[in-house]
Design a protein around this motif. Sequence first.
Motif, PDB file in Angstrom:
ATOM      1  N   ARG A  31      42.037  32.557  19.430  1.00 43.91           N
ATOM      2  CA  ARG A  31      42.487  31.719  18.305  1.00 43.91           C
ATOM      3  C   ARG A  31      41.638  30.448  18.123  1.00 43.91           C
ATOM      4  N   SER A  72      38.994  30.012  16.188  1.00 41.98           N
ATOM      5  CA  SER A  72      38.668  29.779  14.782  1.00 41.98           C
ATOM      6  C   SER A  72      39.822  29.096  14.062  1.00 41.98           C
ATOM      7  N   LEU A  73      41.029  29.583  14.282  1.00 41.81           N
ATOM      8  CA  LEU A  73      42.216  28.972  13.679  1.00 41.81           C
ATOM      9  C   LEU A  73      42.353  27.523  14.136  1.00 41.81           C
ATOM     10  N   CYS A 112      39.630  25.233  12.531  1.00 32.97           N
ATOM     11  CA  CYS A 112      39.923  24.962  11.121  1.00 32.97           C
ATOM     12  C   CYS A 112      41.062  23.964  10.972  1.00 32.97           C
ATOM     13  N   TYR A 137      39.688  30.000  -1.691  1.00 33.46           N
ATOM     14  CA  TYR A 137      40.250  31.079  -0.887  1.00 33.46           C
ATOM     15  C   TYR A 137      39.144  31.792  -0.106  1.00 33.46           C
ATOM     16  N   GLY A 138      39.308  31.860   1.195  1.00 36.50           N
ATOM     17  CA  GLY A 138      38.373  32.561   2.072  1.00 36.50           C
ATOM     18  C   GLY A 138      37.153  31.757   2.487  1.00 36.50           C
ATOM     19  N   MET A 153      36.895  28.907   4.230  1.00 35.56           N
ATOM     20  CA  MET A 153      36.914  28.459   5.640  1.00 35.56           C
ATOM     21  C   MET A 153      36.570  29.620   6.568  1.00 35.56           C
ATOM     22  N   VAL A 154      37.076  30.790   6.264  1.00 37.91           N
ATOM     23  CA  VAL A 154      36.770  31.979   7.080  1.00 37.91           C
ATOM     24  C   VAL A 154      35.269  32.244   7.043  1.00 37.91           C
ATOM     25  N   ASP A 155      34.699  32.184   5.846  1.00 39.71           N
ATOM     26  CA  ASP A 155      33.249  32.397   5.723  1.00 39.71           C
ATOM     27  C   ASP A 155      32.463  31.335   6.482  1.00 39.71           C
ATOM     28  N   VAL A 201      33.422  29.584   9.135  1.00 37.94           N
ATOM     29  CA  VAL A 201      33.545  29.827  10.579  1.00 37.94           C
ATOM     30  C   VAL A 201      32.653  30.992  11.000  1.00 37.94           C
ATOM     31  N   ARG A 202      32.639  32.047  10.232  1.00 39.70           N
ATOM     32  CA  ARG A 202      31.777  33.194  10.564  1.00 39.70           C
ATOM     33  C   ARG A 202      30.305  32.805  10.564  1.00 39.70           C
ATOM     34  N   GLN A 211      29.613  30.792  13.675  1.00 35.94           N
ATOM     35  CA  GLN A 211      29.537  31.697  14.825  1.00 35.94           C
ATOM     36  C   GLN A 211      28.208  32.434  14.873  1.00 35.94           C
TER      37      GLN A 211
END
Length: 124
Positions: free
Chosen positions: A71, A73-74, A77, A95-96, A98-100, A102-103, A106
């Motif tokens: 967890r 990444s969560l 953020c 939308y999305g 933050m996920v992008d 973080v990826r 990484q």
Amino acid sequence: MVFFIDVPWLLDVQEQAVPEDVSVADYSALVAAVARHKTRIPRPATAEPDAAWRAAALLHTLVRLQPLPYRNSLFACQVAAAYMHASGEGIDPPYGAMVDLVRDIQAGKVSVYQAAGLLRTWRI
């Protein structure tokens, strides 16, 4: 407003962000994140770092060093968003996004400076 955090602040955010009981696996990563966000001059050409740079430093460090067994990444953020809020600047990423972000962190595709630039564009 310059807002400096400490390890207990990170642990408070972790307690709220990660619903499971997750013990920190590497406290030195938390110490590194705290130290990095306090850096006075992130780049020689930059005068004083802003809240977005400090939040990005926390995000980048926590994503890369992974202080939790899972967890991360969560957690990273939530720390970035909480830091921006505590500094008086909220963020509203698309939308999305933050996920992008973080990826990309990484994968080593986004530097802390690029992450700060994105956080600045998401300010509300």
